[in-house]
Scaffold this active site. Structure first.
Site, PDB file in Angstrom:
ATOM      1  N   GLY A 273     -29.835 -38.248  23.463  1.00  0.00           N
ATOM      2  CA  GLY A 273     -30.673 -38.440  24.640  1.00  0.00           C
ATOM      3  C   GLY A 273     -30.754 -39.892  25.048  1.00  0.00           C
TER       4      GLY A 273
ATOM      5  N   SER B  52     -36.247 -30.015  26.023  1.00  0.00           N
ATOM      6  CA  SER B  52     -35.828 -31.094  26.920  1.00  0.00           C
ATOM      7  C   SER B  52     -36.273 -30.842  28.351  1.00  0.00           C
ATOM      8  CB  SER B  52     -34.310 -31.256  26.885  1.00  0.00           C
ATOM      9  OG  SER B  52     -33.869 -31.612  25.607  1.00  0.00           O
TER      10      SER B  52
ATOM     11  N   HIS C 133      -4.194 -10.160   7.742  1.00  0.00           N
ATOM     12  CA  HIS C 133      -4.056 -11.032   6.581  1.00  0.00           C
ATOM     13  C   HIS C 133      -3.675 -12.441   7.021  1.00  0.00           C
ATOM     14  CE1 HIS C 133      -2.814  -6.875   5.446  1.00  0.00           C
ATOM     15  NE2 HIS C 133      -3.768  -7.069   4.570  1.00  0.00           N
TER      16      HIS C 133
ATOM     17  N   ASP D 215       0.827  -1.204   0.000  1.00  0.00           N
ATOM     18  CA  ASP D 215       0.000   0.000   0.000  1.00  0.00           C
ATOM     19  C   ASP D 215       0.865   1.259   0.000  1.00  0.00           C
ATOM     20  OD1 ASP D 215      -2.239  -1.569   0.012  1.00  0.00           O
ATOM     21  OD2 ASP D 215      -2.630  -1.375   2.158  1.00  0.00           O
TER      22      ASP D 215
ATOM     23  N   ASP E 161     -28.254 -29.959  17.261  1.00  0.00           N
ATOM     24  CA  ASP E 161     -27.684 -28.619  17.333  1.00  0.00           C
ATOM     25  C   ASP E 161     -26.563 -28.500  18.355  1.00  0.00           C
ATOM     26  OD1 ASP E 161     -29.328 -28.981  19.456  1.00  0.00           O
ATOM     27  OD2 ASP E 161     -30.504 -27.157  19.204  1.00  0.00           O
TER      28      ASP E 161
ATOM     29  N   GLY F 101     -45.344 -34.422  24.097  1.00  0.00           N
ATOM     30  CA  GLY F 101     -44.213 -34.196  23.199  1.00  0.00           C
ATOM     31  C   GLY F 101     -44.408 -34.758  21.808  1.00  0.00           C
TER      32      GLY F 101
END
Length: 547
Positions: free
Chosen positions: A533, A431, A219, A114, A384, A467
């Site tokens: 689970g 849950s 960078h 630069d 997830d 559920g």
């Protein structure tokens, strides 16, 4: 080769510039048509009556530099390829197209490419009769003995200060003086957990898991040191101390909290809290961010920049602009709280002792707490990634109540009901609610005189009712149902553990989940992976059987 969202690497920068211009909220920018390979963005409203401000450099630092072009900031930005300085011709094209009688100031980050390309363009422009000056931003303090400090995120602050001076009608000499004053008052320090992902290149994996690099360049250049931590408080304390050394008189400062590209909003919010709670935070009078102003592609890191304030500099930072990449400066807000009415417990239970019940509760809770990381890793493959944390949160809460002797251990119906209440409070997502339903309903059945195995089976039936999941749907029920059924049939805890294990193993062979996060995944993602689970249930029963 790295993965990168693009069509062709050769078109990446040009297409990104087009997208930025199309999305500009003020519709105030244009791409300068000055020949092929000249990528210069200019203001539409520019009439050359004030000092022009030009900055730029390699692309990959978005929203810098195009995002800072607009009324009150830059007049033009010159864009090079990814992490590569623009050519002399491109910089010169910008100068000759936006510079009027009052002249032009080039604002350059201190990197060799630069400095050379902008510097030579400035000399060529002067030979053509233009008034041009250049300032070099050197805000990086990561390497204190470096004779050529790098220009990093503090560059955005210089754009803002110089932009205010230019918009106020100042002369070129006055604008340059304002920029240099801001440069002298600015210090920046960055930190990253990983380097950036350059298109078409392999990612540098030099930063090991659990470590961070202090002073990594924008960078991906190696930093000053490697820290054996990613702890937010330890890191901020160290960085705040180093930045404070550049403010020996404890003057009021502006603080820019800059995302280098890969930190989530959640992490940036934690960072903001930590910095403002540190000794450095007590000096902060103006806050810019947290936001991405000068990025390093997708580098997982951040930088902090301070600017020692005068009244003029504070006024310059607070002035409104029309530049999409800038974030308004404001005073940090105190944390406000508002008293709220707490939800009353439906029932209050007196603590009581029962060694056998205490041993069972402790075993279940400690098993789930110890499995946190393993369950999260398993869930990351089919969900997830939070099953372990969710179960651990509930387990740790119940364990804390146990260790504080606050559980009605000798009254199983009240114990299950209380556990149900606690889990609904501390366990997130579905849950906690599902487990709360199961324990609450089981406690109700115990109170009605049912034996524990039958009460647990009833609680499980209520969980399924609300559920929606059933055995065979690839959830924890596939392990709970056979285990509870074994207990209800009078079988031993070892046999119940075997039933839970067999149920959990079946989930690894189920081609499709019918409930939970796994139901959104395809067969290839699920094959061979136990439901987290169900695996947690398997491990709990195995621990109980071993007692």
């Amino acid at each position: 080769m790295s993965q990168f969202f693009m069509h062709q690497k050769s078109d990446l920068v040009s297409e990104a510039i087009e997208g930025a211009l199309i999305g500009n909220p003020w519709h105030s920018l244009s791409l300068l048509d000055a020949g092929p390979d000249i990528r210069v963005v200019v203001r539409n409203d520019w009439d050359k009556k004030d000092v022009a401000l030009i900055s730029g450099g390699g692309s990959g630092h978005e929203p810098a530099h195009v995002g800072f072009v607009g009324k009150g900031m830059l007049t033009a930005a010159v864009c090079g390829d990814i992490f590569a300085s623009p050519s002399v011709e491109a910089v010169l094209s910008a100068i000759i197209n936006v510079t009027g009688e009052k002249g032009c100031l080039l604002i350059v980050k201190n990197y060799t490419g630069d400095r050379l390309n902008f510097g030579l363009a400035a000399e060529k422009a002067k030979k053509l009769g233009f008034k041009v000056e250049l300032v070099m931003v050197t805000d990086d303090i990561a390497l204190p003995d470096n004779p050529q400090p790098r220009g990093i995120a503090g560059t955005a602050l210089i754009h803002k200060v110089a932009g205010y001076a230019a918009a106020s009608g100042k002369s070129l000499e006055e604008v340059m003086a304002a920029a240099n004053e801001a440069i002298a008052a600015t210090a920046s320090l960055g930190l990253a957990f990983s380097s950036c992902h350059v298109p078409g290149e392999k990612r540098d994996e030099r930063v090991k898991e659990g470590q961070s690099e202090l002073g990594m360049g924008i960078h991906g250049e190696p930093g000053a040191s490697t820290l054996k931590t990613q702890d937010s408080r330890e890191i901020v304390a160290l960085m705040a101390e180093k930045l404070a050394e550049h403010n020996p008189d404890n003057k009021k400062t502006a603080l820019l909290i800059n995302n280098l590209g890969g930190f989530s909003s959640l992490e940036m919010a934690v960072l903001t809290r930590e910095v403002l709670r540190s000794p450095l935070g007590k000096q902060v009078d103006l806050l810019i961010g947290p936001a991405t102003l000068v990025s390093a592609l997708d580098m997982k890191g951040f930088s902090l920049s301070t600017l020692l304030l005068t009244d003029v500099l504070a006024e310059a930072l607070k002035a409104p602009v029309e530049a999409s990449g800038w974030q308004p400066a404001s005073k940090p807000a105190p944390l406000n709280t508002r008293r709220g009415e707490k939800v009353a417990r439906q029932q209050q239970f007196a603590p009581s002792e029962n060694a056998s019940a205490a041993a069972i509760v402790a075993s279940v809770c400690r098993t789930l707490a110890e499995l946190e990381t393993e369950l999260n890793q398993l869930d990351a493959k089919v969900g997830d990634g939070d099953t372990g944390s969710t179960f651990a949160a509930g387990a740790k809460k119940i364990l804390a109540e146990l260790e504080a002797n606050r559980l009605p251990l000798n009254e199983p119906e009240n114990l299950l009901t209380l556990i149900g209440e606690e889990l609904a409070v501390v366990m997130g997502g579905s849950s906690g609610v599902l487990m709360s339903i199961m324990f609450t309903a089981a406690g109700q059945k115990l109170e009605e005189g049912e034996a524990l195995p039958q009460a647990l089976s009833y609680g499980l039936e209520r969980m399924q009712h609300y559920g929606g999941a059933r055995p065979g749907d690839r959830t924890m029920i596939d392990a709970l149902d056979p285990a509870f059924a074994a207990l209800a049939a009078g079988k031993s805890k070892e046999e119940a553990a075997q039933a839970a294990k067999a149920g959990a193993e079946k989930t690894a062979q189920m081609s499709k989940a019918q409930a939970g996060r796994s139901s959104y995944l395809n067969q290839e993602s699920l094959h061979g992976v136990k439901d987290p689970g169900a695996y947690a249930v398997e491990q709990v029963f195995a621990r109980l059987a071993a007692q």
